[in-house]
Scaffold this motif. Structure first.
Motif, PDB file in Angstrom:
ATOM      1  N   GLU A 179       0.824  -1.207   0.000  1.00  0.00           N
ATOM      2  CA  GLU A 179       0.000   0.000   0.000  1.00  0.00           C
ATOM      3  C   GLU A 179       0.862   1.263   0.000  1.00  0.00           C
ATOM      4  N   ILE A 180       1.925   1.241   0.804  1.00  0.00           N
ATOM      5  CA  ILE A 180       2.845   2.396   0.851  1.00  0.00           C
ATOM      6  C   ILE A 180       3.525   2.592  -0.499  1.00  0.00           C
ATOM      7  N   LYS A 181       3.938   1.482  -1.113  1.00  0.00           N
ATOM      8  CA  LYS A 181       4.619   1.573  -2.400  1.00  0.00           C
ATOM      9  C   LYS A 181       3.697   2.131  -3.477  1.00  0.00           C
ATOM     10  N   LYS A 182       2.418   1.670  -3.507  1.00  0.00           N
ATOM     11  CA  LYS A 182       1.477   2.181  -4.509  1.00  0.00           C
ATOM     12  C   LYS A 182       1.193   3.665  -4.293  1.00  0.00           C
ATOM     13  N   ALA A 183       1.081   4.064  -3.037  1.00  0.00           N
ATOM     14  CA  ALA A 183       0.836   5.475  -2.759  1.00  0.00           C
ATOM     15  C   ALA A 183       2.012   6.334  -3.215  1.00  0.00           C
ATOM     16  N   TYR A 184       3.226   5.850  -3.002  1.00  0.00           N
ATOM     17  CA  TYR A 184       4.402   6.611  -3.442  1.00  0.00           C
ATOM     18  C   TYR A 184       4.475   6.684  -4.961  1.00  0.00           C
ATOM     19  N   GLU A 185       4.179   5.562  -5.644  1.00  0.00           N
ATOM     20  CA  GLU A 185       4.215   5.571  -7.104  1.00  0.00           C
ATOM     21  C   GLU A 185       3.198   6.543  -7.675  1.00  0.00           C
ATOM     22  N   LEU A 186       2.044   6.676  -7.023  1.00  0.00           N
ATOM     23  CA  LEU A 186       1.028   7.596  -7.514  1.00  0.00           C
ATOM     24  C   LEU A 186       1.475   9.052  -7.325  1.00  0.00           C
ATOM     25  N   LEU A 187       1.966   9.378  -6.143  1.00  0.00           N
ATOM     26  CA  LEU A 187       2.323  10.769  -5.861  1.00  0.00           C
ATOM     27  C   LEU A 187       3.632  11.181  -6.533  1.00  0.00           C
ATOM     28  N   ALA A 188       4.496  10.218  -6.844  1.00  0.00           N
ATOM     29  CA  ALA A 188       5.753  10.555  -7.509  1.00  0.00           C
ATOM     30  C   ALA A 188       5.561  10.867  -8.985  1.00  0.00           C
ATOM     31  N   ASP A 189       4.464  10.367  -9.577  1.00  0.00           N
ATOM     32  CA  ASP A 189       4.149  10.648 -10.974  1.00  0.00           C
ATOM     33  C   ASP A 189       3.310  11.920 -11.032  1.00  0.00           C
ATOM     34  N   THR A 190       3.798  12.938 -11.707  1.00  0.00           N
ATOM     35  CA  THR A 190       3.110  14.229 -11.740  1.00  0.00           C
ATOM     36  C   THR A 190       1.719  14.129 -12.345  1.00  0.00           C
ATOM     37  N   GLU A 191       1.585  13.376 -13.425  1.00  0.00           N
ATOM     38  CA  GLU A 191       0.289  13.271 -14.098  1.00  0.00           C
ATOM     39  C   GLU A 191      -0.719  12.496 -13.252  1.00  0.00           C
ATOM     40  N   ARG A 192      -0.297  11.401 -12.658  1.00  0.00           N
ATOM     41  CA  ARG A 192      -1.207  10.615 -11.824  1.00  0.00           C
ATOM     42  C   ARG A 192      -1.605  11.390 -10.574  1.00  0.00           C
ATOM     43  N   ARG A 193      -0.639  12.139 -10.014  1.00  0.00           N
ATOM     44  CA  ARG A 193      -0.971  12.936  -8.830  1.00  0.00           C
ATOM     45  C   ARG A 193      -1.983  14.024  -9.174  1.00  0.00           C
ATOM     46  N   GLU A 194      -1.813  14.658 -10.337  1.00  0.00           N
ATOM     47  CA  GLU A 194      -2.761  15.687 -10.755  1.00  0.00           C
ATOM     48  C   GLU A 194      -4.137  15.102 -11.014  1.00  0.00           C
ATOM     49  N   ALA A 195      -4.182  13.899 -11.615  1.00  0.00           N
ATOM     50  CA  ALA A 195      -5.464  13.238 -11.852  1.00  0.00           C
ATOM     51  C   ALA A 195      -6.163  12.901 -10.538  1.00  0.00           C
ATOM     52  N   TYR A 196      -5.391  12.508  -9.533  1.00  0.00           N
ATOM     53  CA  TYR A 196      -5.994  12.195  -8.227  1.00  0.00           C
ATOM     54  C   TYR A 196      -6.484  13.460  -7.535  1.00  0.00           C
ATOM     55  N   ASP A 197      -5.682  14.539  -7.601  1.00  0.00           N
ATOM     56  CA  ASP A 197      -6.083  15.781  -6.940  1.00  0.00           C
ATOM     57  C   ASP A 197      -7.336  16.370  -7.558  1.00  0.00           C
ATOM     58  N   LEU A 198      -7.485  16.226  -8.888  1.00  0.00           N
ATOM     59  CA  LEU A 198      -8.627  16.829  -9.578  1.00  0.00           C
ATOM     60  C   LEU A 198      -9.848  15.930  -9.615  1.00  0.00           C
ATOM     61  N   HIS A 199      -9.621  14.612  -9.839  1.00  0.00           N
ATOM     62  CA  HIS A 199     -10.752  13.707 -10.065  1.00  0.00           C
ATOM     63  C   HIS A 199     -10.777  12.526  -9.099  1.00  0.00           C
ATOM     64  N   GLY A 200      -9.796  12.381  -8.257  1.00  0.00           N
ATOM     65  CA  GLY A 200      -9.767  11.264  -7.332  1.00  0.00           C
ATOM     66  C   GLY A 200      -9.403   9.945  -7.970  1.00  0.00           C
ATOM     67  N   ILE A 201      -8.777   9.993  -9.171  1.00  0.00           N
ATOM     68  CA  ILE A 201      -8.430   8.770  -9.899  1.00  0.00           C
ATOM     69  C   ILE A 201      -7.112   8.227  -9.364  1.00  0.00           C
ATOM     70  N   THR A 202      -7.110   6.962  -8.989  1.00  0.00           N
ATOM     71  CA  THR A 202      -5.888   6.325  -8.491  1.00  0.00           C
ATOM     72  C   THR A 202      -5.385   5.234  -9.404  1.00  0.00           C
ATOM     73  N   ASN A 203      -6.177   4.799 -10.404  1.00  0.00           N
ATOM     74  CA  ASN A 203      -5.760   3.731 -11.299  1.00  0.00           C
ATOM     75  C   ASN A 203      -4.673   4.228 -12.234  1.00  0.00           C
ATOM     76  N   GLU A 204      -3.646   3.429 -12.407  1.00  0.00           N
ATOM     77  CA  GLU A 204      -2.505   3.838 -13.225  1.00  0.00           C
ATOM     78  C   GLU A 204      -2.865   3.972 -14.689  1.00  0.00           C
ATOM     79  N   ASP A 205      -3.845   3.180 -15.170  1.00  0.00           N
ATOM     80  CA  ASP A 205      -4.203   3.197 -16.586  1.00  0.00           C
ATOM     81  C   ASP A 205      -5.295   4.202 -16.906  1.00  0.00           C
ATOM     82  N   ALA A 206      -5.740   4.976 -15.913  1.00  0.00           N
ATOM     83  CA  ALA A 206      -6.840   5.906 -16.158  1.00  0.00           C
ATOM     84  C   ALA A 206      -6.440   7.035 -17.090  1.00  0.00           C
ATOM     85  N   ASN A 207      -5.153   7.270 -17.226  1.00  0.00           N
ATOM     86  CA  ASN A 207      -4.725   8.391 -18.070  1.00  0.00           C
ATOM     87  C   ASN A 207      -4.882   8.103 -19.555  1.00  0.00           C
TER      88      ASN A 207
END
Length: 785
Positions: A72-100
């Protein structure tokens, strides 16, 4: 039918539920998992991840749920370390890696470097990524003429690729993301086809394909990380940009920073609610670093509370303030959540000069007083001539006050001052008959880059005098009025400036010498190490420094011992030469190297001689060598400094076959030669290896100018003479043929110690060019039997 419709509707609902479940994965709040704030920087996220990973690693934790927690810690870090995925989560709450994949693609049609792309025509849309690389391709000439000169203000990102490189096609997608994210910030992107530009590939030091190269200030920096991502490239650019491009500012040093405009640069404050400035501000600071010095203020920090209160800065917005000589009120300010780079650069470009800048370089003169011969309206520059001394600060302050209170537009009139002692050529071009120009005002209009029109403001002088306030105010107003009247008059289209002059380019006062550049780099390295090395790094750094000091110390000690040994050897040699030759102690005596002509040295001494070089060879045998070499050494000693000469001796026992072949090649008659080795001793040969000839000395040598036949006749005469036991032919020939044309001569017996008596005279004639030369077609082999 109604049942079928209900089943379809139910299936459609299940489908969307499945999609939502795949998009909204079971990963919770990544910020809460890592224990960081939503505004946390990448460094803070990495630090939190490392601490939690150490705590919950399955190999180190006994908790039964450690493995799930670690994942869980590793997935959270991978999400926040990726600028695009972090922006998608902040704006839309998307956490899936393939959502982009649902994001729209960027339109690259505006690049269009090539009209058609053969790869796109051949492979179709499937190869659209590689087609982008072709559209952005540049040549070596474009790199030299555009990229290198412009990289002093603009970062260039080059991607090296090849046509049939499949990894390059895969990396093209990441390259698109880089363009999307970094091009709006001021980074220029281009590609290089290595199949067409091999020279550029070698020049930049590219190691593999695909490869990204950052060009900054004329230098190439190769991105060597095996993983391509936007965030890693951003971190790479941050490291390569100049250190402390934006220096940290707080309440304690803000006044000192804003008051440092004496370096002829405007001051700028970048204020953000973050721990470090964003890349967009770093790139703008790099572009204007020669005109503006930037400082970074972290908002919502207790160390910057006074700054926020003084300039009324919003605590959650990015703010940029620009200051000239007035540190109380900024001349320009921009405050937004995301300041566009174009807007920021326009504001900086408009306010990049002080109210009274110093003409310290030609570039600054071009910016303040550009050449405008083709414009109908003149742009005037008012210049105060001063010296670099505090005594003239009062005069500069007075002109600065006039410039601030002036009602003229900056597009028509600019004010500046100049140091007379540093820009002597420029000031002297504006003077006549050695008149005093110090603290006087001159108005110039630049017709072109080298010709200017100018006029001195009469009656307006800023000479420093200690006066009371009323008198000083009166003189200031008089000077200002005269200056305004002169400017208004010269701005008229019908008015012309009185004088014209041709001037040279201004000297760059900011240019640093080699020593200053090295010293500044060393200071920057020490400053960087002192700020970035922690306690855990201190011991390894001290170990490296200690090892380096030890190696340098040992090397210096060894060099010292070698120098002492050389001095001792030279003293011994000097004392030996003093005893033998009466040379003063310590005097340098050139060495005379005497080689032995043998088979292994034959090529170096004869065949491979350079043009103009010769080898002087003495022929001896084992019995006579000890007696003949000292006399030979004495005769050739005066020529030891001649670098075109080499000296040698040859034992006839080793070289008699070579000597016989040499004589046979030099004689016109082909015959078998019988050599008496005893008669050959004392012969001296001067060999010219390049031009293939030799000269010969022997005590019995006739030095005939008629050639080889006369020499053979003389040899036969000497051979048949029985009254001379030494007449066995200096050539080593024995002949029974009689020749009545030659008379007997010189029946004196020749002793061994007298063989070299005439060598000194012969050497003089040799270097005069009066000795006879015996030419050969080739040099015979030197074989030892």
């Amino acid at each position: 039918m109604r049942c079928d419709k209900s089943m379809k509707f139910f299936a459609l609902i299940l489908f969307w539920v499945f999609i939502l479940n795949s998009v909204l994965a079971d990963l919770g709040n990544p910020y809460k998992i890592l224990g960081v704030d939503r505004k946390a920087t990448l460094q803070q996220i990495r630090k939190a991840y490392k601490q939690l990973a150490k705590e919950w690693h399955p190999d180190k934790s006994d908790n039964p749920s450690a493995e799930e927690k670690f994942v869980e810690i590793k997935k959270a870090y991978e999400l926040l370390a990726d600028t695009e995925r972090r922006e998608a989560y902040d704006l839309h709450g998307i956490t899936n890696e393939d959502a982009n994949i649902f994001k729209g693609s960027h339109d690259y049609s505006h690049y269009g470097r090539f009209a058609t792309d053969p790869f796109q025509e051949f492979f179709g849309q499937r190869n659209s990524d590689i087609s982008l690389l072709h559209k952005l391709s540049i040549t070596s000439k474009y790199y030299e003429t555009h990229v290198i000169p412009n990289s002093s203000t603009t970062p260039y990102m080059l991607m090296f690729y090849a046509d049939w490189c499949f990894t390059c096609s895969k990396a093209a997608g990441i390259f698109k993301k880089m363009i999307d994210n970094l091009e709006p910030l001021g980074v220029v992107f281009a590609t290089v086809n290595t199949g067409h530009e091999e020279s550029l590939l070698r020049k930049t030091g590219v190691h593999s394909l695909p490869c990204i190269v950052l060009v900054l200030d004329g230098k190439n920096y190769v991105y060597k990380d095996s993983v391509f991502s936007v965030q890693k490239v951003v971190d790479f650019m941050r490291i390569k940009l100049p250190y402390k491009l934006i220096q940290p500012i707080n309440d304690n040093n803000v006044d000192e920073f804003l008051s440092g405009w004496n370096d002829n640069r405007v001051r700028g404050l970048v204020m953000e609610p973050r721990t470090q400035p964003r890349l967009r501000y770093l790139i703008s600071a790099f572009h204007y670093r020669h005109r503006v010095a930037f400082g970074f203020v972290q908002l919502n920090s207790k160390d910057s509370a006074m700054i926020q209160e003084r300039y009324k800065v919003h605590p959650s917005l990015d703010t940029v303030l620009l200051f000239n000589e007035d540190i109380v009120r900024p001349v320009a300010s921009v405050s937004m959540s995301d300041i566009p780079t174009q807007l920021l650069n326009n504001v900086i470009a408009t306010n990049q000069y002080l109210a009274l800048p110093r003409l310290s370089s030609q570039d600054l003169l071009e910016g303040i007083c550009p050449a405008e011969w083709n414009r109908p309206r003149k742009r005037l520059c008012v210049i105060l001539v001063t010296e670099n001394t505090e005594m003239h600060d009062e005069a500069r302050d007075a002109l600065r006050k006039i410039a601030l209170e002036s009602g003229f537009s900056a597009e028509r009139v600019r004010f500046a001052y100049i140091y007379q002692e540093k820009q002597t050529d420029f000031v002297n071009a504006l003077t006549k008959d050695g008149e005093d120009t110090l603290l006087r005002l001159v108005i110039i209009w630049r017709r072109d880059t080298s010709h200017i029109k100018y006029e001195w403001v009469s009656g307006a002088s800023l000479h420093i005098k200690r006066q009371d306030n009323e008198t000083a105010e009166y003189n200031f107003n008089v000077t200002k009025q005269k200056l305004d009247n002169t400017i208004q008059r010269l701005l008229r289209a019908s008015e012309a400036l009185s004088y014209e002059a041709e001037v040279k380019d201004l000297i760059n006062e900011h240019a640093q010498g080699m020593f200053s550049q090295i010293l500044n780099k060393v200071l920057l390295v020490f400053e960087y190490l002192s700020e970035n090395i922690g306690e855990e790094h201190l011991l390894p750094v001290l170990s490296v420094i200690g090892t380096f000091v030890f190696i340098v110390g040992v090397g210096y000690f060894m060099a010292y011992l070698v120098r002492i040994e050389e001095e001792n050897v030279q003293k011994k040699q000097s004392s030996g030469n003093n005893n033998n030759n009466g040379v003063k102690p310590g005097a340098y005596v050139p060495e005379l190297k005497l080689h032995e002509l043998r088979a292994e040295k034959y090529n170096g001494l004869v065949r491979l001689l350079k043009p103009g070089c010769r080898t002087i060879v003495l022929v001896t045998d084992l019995q006579s060598r000890a007696n003949l070499i000292p006399g030979y050494h004495k005769a050739v000693w005066p020529y030891r400094k001649n670098k075109t000469l080499m000296f040698a001796h040859m034992l006839i026992e080793k070289g008699h076959s070579w000597y016989a072949d040499l004589l046979r090649l030099s004689l016109s008659e082909s015959r078998d030669l019988q050599i008496n080795p005893r008669n050959c001793i004392g012969t001296v040969l001067a060999l010219n290896g390049h031009r293939k000839y030799f000269c010969m000395y022997h005590a019995k040598h006739p030095e005939s100018l008629k050639g080889a036949k006369r020499m053979i006749k003389m040899t036969r005469h000497l051979t048949r003479s029985s009254s001379d036991p030494e007449a066995g032919a200096f050539l080593g020939l024995n002949s029974d043929t009689e020749d009545t044309d030659i008379d007997d001569s010189d029946t004196k017996i020749l002793l061994e110690e007298n063989l070299l008596d005439g060598l000194s005279n012969w050497l003089d004639r040799l270097f005069e060019g009066t000795t006879h030369r015996y030419y050969i077609n080739y040099w015979p082999d030197f074989t030892t039997k």
